[in-house]
Scaffold this motif. Sequence first.
Motif, mmCIF file in Angstrom:
data_model
loop_
_atom_site.group_PDB
_atom_site.id
_atom_site.type_symbol
_atom_site.label_atom_id
_atom_site.label_comp_id
_atom_site.label_asym_id
_atom_site.label_seq_id
_atom_site.Cartn_x
_atom_site.Cartn_y
_atom_site.Cartn_z
ATOM 1 N N VAL A 1 31.967 26.737 -26.968
ATOM 2 C CA VAL A 1 30.826 25.902 -27.362
ATOM 3 C C VAL A 1 29.645 26.843 -27.580
ATOM 4 C CG1 VAL A 1 29.393 23.914 -26.821
ATOM 5 C CG2 VAL A 1 31.691 24.039 -25.886
ATOM 6 N N PHE A 2 28.936 26.672 -28.678
ATOM 7 C CA PHE A 2 27.850 27.590 -29.081
ATOM 8 C C PHE A 2 28.373 29.033 -29.073
ATOM 9 C CE2 PHE A 2 25.604 24.301 -26.379
ATOM 10 C CZ PHE A 2 25.114 23.548 -27.424
ATOM 11 N N GLY A 3 29.649 29.219 -29.388
ATOM 12 C CA GLY A 3 30.223 30.564 -29.442
ATOM 13 C C GLY A 3 30.612 31.131 -28.085
ATOM 14 N N GLU A 4 30.394 30.393 -27.015
ATOM 15 C CA GLU A 4 30.701 30.909 -25.665
ATOM 16 C C GLU A 4 32.011 30.302 -25.160
ATOM 17 O OE1 GLU A 4 28.377 32.778 -23.592
ATOM 18 O OE2 GLU A 4 26.402 31.887 -23.989
ATOM 19 N N ASP A 5 32.811 31.133 -24.527
ATOM 20 C CA ASP A 5 34.086 30.697 -23.978
ATOM 21 C C ASP A 5 33.829 30.004 -22.627
ATOM 22 O OD1 ASP A 5 36.540 30.436 -22.813
ATOM 23 O OD2 ASP A 5 37.183 32.499 -23.179
ATOM 24 N N LEU A 6 33.942 28.688 -22.595
ATOM 25 C CA LEU A 6 33.571 27.936 -21.387
ATOM 26 C C LEU A 6 34.320 28.393 -20.140
ATOM 27 C CD1 LEU A 6 33.204 24.144 -22.292
ATOM 28 C CD2 LEU A 6 31.492 25.939 -22.223
ATOM 29 N N MET A 7 35.593 28.699 -20.329
ATOM 30 C CA MET A 7 36.414 29.040 -19.159
ATOM 31 C C MET A 7 36.055 30.426 -18.598
ATOM 32 S SD MET A 7 37.961 26.284 -19.982
ATOM 33 C CE MET A 7 39.138 26.195 -21.300
ATOM 34 N N ALA A 8 35.416 31.253 -19.428
ATOM 35 C CA ALA A 8 35.121 32.615 -18.978
ATOM 36 C C ALA A 8 33.706 32.748 -18.398
ATOM 37 C CB ALA A 8 35.297 33.583 -20.152
ATOM 38 N N LEU A 9 32.910 31.685 -18.491
ATOM 39 C CA LEU A 9 31.515 31.789 -18.048
ATOM 40 C C LEU A 9 31.389 31.697 -16.525
ATOM 41 C CD1 LEU A 9 29.627 29.477 -20.589
ATOM 42 C CD2 LEU A 9 29.659 31.963 -20.536
ATOM 43 N N SER A 10 30.401 32.384 -15.990
ATOM 44 C CA SER A 10 30.100 32.232 -14.564
ATOM 45 C C SER A 10 29.538 30.825 -14.356
ATOM 46 C CB SER A 10 29.047 33.252 -14.145
ATOM 47 O OG SER A 10 27.831 32.947 -14.798
ATOM 48 N N GLY A 11 29.550 30.350 -13.120
ATOM 49 C CA GLY A 11 29.056 29.009 -12.813
ATOM 50 C C GLY A 11 27.639 28.790 -13.303
ATOM 51 N N GLU A 12 26.797 29.825 -13.123
ATOM 52 C CA GLU A 12 25.379 29.691 -13.490
ATOM 53 C C GLU A 12 25.203 29.576 -15.009
ATOM 54 O OE1 GLU A 12 21.463 32.344 -12.699
ATOM 55 O OE2 GLU A 12 23.168 32.624 -11.346
ATOM 56 N N ARG A 13 25.909 30.469 -15.747
ATOM 57 C CA ARG A 13 25.798 30.459 -17.216
ATOM 58 C C ARG A 13 26.336 29.143 -17.772
ATOM 59 N NH1 ARG A 13 26.691 35.337 -19.877
ATOM 60 N NH2 ARG A 13 26.565 34.149 -21.816
ATOM 61 N N ARG A 14 27.393 28.691 -17.119
ATOM 62 C CA ARG A 14 28.017 27.455 -17.577
ATOM 63 C C ARG A 14 27.080 26.260 -17.356
ATOM 64 N NH1 ARG A 14 33.820 25.412 -18.253
ATOM 65 N NH2 ARG A 14 33.240 23.267 -18.535
ATOM 66 N N SER A 15 26.428 26.235 -16.202
ATOM 67 C CA SER A 15 25.484 25.135 -15.929
ATOM 68 C C SER A 15 24.347 25.160 -16.947
ATOM 69 C CB SER A 15 24.878 25.252 -14.533
ATOM 70 O OG SER A 15 25.888 25.236 -13.600
ATOM 71 N N ALA A 16 23.871 26.369 -17.281
ATOM 72 C CA ALA A 16 22.777 26.483 -18.256
ATOM 73 C C ALA A 16 23.237 25.935 -19.609
ATOM 74 C CB ALA A 16 22.344 27.934 -18.385
ATOM 75 N N LEU A 17 24.464 26.270 -19.965
ATOM 76 C CA LEU A 17 25.003 25.803 -21.251
ATOM 77 C C LEU A 17 25.188 24.280 -21.244
ATOM 78 C CD1 LEU A 17 27.474 27.604 -23.419
ATOM 79 C CD2 LEU A 17 28.131 25.335 -22.727
ATOM 80 N N GLU A 18 25.641 23.763 -20.109
ATOM 81 C CA GLU A 18 25.897 22.316 -20.033
ATOM 82 C C GLU A 18 24.601 21.501 -20.101
ATOM 83 O OE1 GLU A 18 30.047 22.892 -17.596
ATOM 84 O OE2 GLU A 18 28.350 21.987 -16.550
ATOM 85 N N ARG A 19 23.482 22.165 -19.808
ATOM 86 C CA ARG A 19 22.206 21.460 -19.945
ATOM 87 C C ARG A 19 21.854 21.216 -21.408
ATOM 88 N NH1 ARG A 19 19.601 25.047 -15.681
ATOM 89 N NH2 ARG A 19 21.150 24.470 -14.130
ATOM 90 N N ARG A 20 22.583 21.864 -22.305
ATOM 91 C CA ARG A 20 22.352 21.620 -23.735
ATOM 92 C C ARG A 20 23.203 20.435 -24.225
ATOM 93 N NH1 ARG A 20 23.159 27.657 -25.934
ATOM 94 N NH2 ARG A 20 22.449 26.793 -27.933
ATOM 95 N N PHE A 21 23.919 19.800 -23.282
ATOM 96 C CA PHE A 21 24.713 18.604 -23.598
ATOM 97 C C PHE A 21 23.989 17.362 -23.066
ATOM 98 C CE2 PHE A 21 28.883 21.097 -22.541
ATOM 99 C CZ PHE A 21 28.725 21.874 -23.657
ATOM 100 N N GLY A 22 24.107 16.267 -23.801
ATOM 101 C CA GLY A 22 23.720 14.960 -23.254
ATOM 102 C C GLY A 22 24.976 14.118 -23.222
ATOM 103 N N VAL A 23 25.210 13.421 -22.115
ATOM 104 C CA VAL A 23 26.453 12.655 -21.992
ATOM 105 C C VAL A 23 26.142 11.200 -21.652
ATOM 106 C CG1 VAL A 23 28.730 12.557 -20.911
ATOM 107 C CG2 VAL A 23 27.536 14.750 -21.059
#
Length: 266
Positions: free
Chosen positions: A69-91
């Motif tokens: 997502v946004f060019g980043e491999d979700l499974m490879a991200l650290s917890g912190e980076r992943r949380s930051a990325l997930e803030r760009r989602f609205g669910v």
Amino acid sequence: MVSQAAPEAIIRIRKLRNCFGKQCVHEDLDLDVRRGEILGVVGGSGTGKSVLLRSIVGLRRPTAGQIHVFGEDLMALSGERRSALERRFGVLFQRGALFSSLTVTENVALPLIEYAGLQRSDAEQLAQVKLALAGLPANAGNKYPASLSGGMVKRAALARALALDPEILFLDEPTAGLDPIGAAAFDSLIRTLRDALGLTVFLVTHDLDTLYTICDRVAVLSQKKVLVVDALDVVAATDDVWIQEYFHGPRGRAAQQAVTNIRERQ
Ligand SMILES: Nc1ncnc2c1ncn2[C@@H]1O[C@H](COP(=O)(O)OP(=O)(O)OP(=O)(O)O)[C@@H](O)[C@H]1O
């Protein structure tokens, strides 16, 4: 010759596998979601539409495969980076999932306080803007979810999903339980917001009217994969028993006729 750039995939899923014990819901599932599109995701009951959505938004770790997502491999991200990325989602979840003990304004303000670090008074002011964006009257903010109609709950939940200015909006059956007029108004709101805010929308639905009126492309989940993803007319012409029954059965024909009637009047 002018070469046309391929549309950018904001979400890129490859060889996704999701199993619960011995039961596999997805196997080798591939899907691209293009920036700025409204993608409708359909399929029979239990084909794994919600599991797919939950895998992308981080509520479920897939058994195998890649999700970029946004060019980043979700499974490879650290917890912190992943949380930051997930803030760009609205669910927006199926039943709204608002906190019943908080008012509508407090519900919408919560992510602004928790994730954006706003003071309560600022967060509640901004929450009012989000409520207006979702088409709710100003007095709805002081109400508790239990006192709202189904359509207003959806709008309140949408306002909360929009709180952090997401780039991708995930909607799980947003018009389920709404009457046809309420559902049509909600569909139109989604398209207006996509146009105004430049959102990308991933929309799980059973609602044929939604597919015909607002989706740019449709992905059909079947046989543990995305069987076809394309413009609606291409998908509807696909030689598959479920697709033919779904799009060309009585409800499919009615939805298609309704859209034809609207276009003729315009
Ligand atoms: N946490 C879980 N544990 C075990 N099985 C699960 C779990 N979550 C989903 N499943 C199974 O995965 C399959 C797909 O579920 P999912 O909710 O994604 O289907 P769906 O396509 O969204 O269905 P519907 O259209 O009925 O909402 C179902 O068979 C379901 O029982």
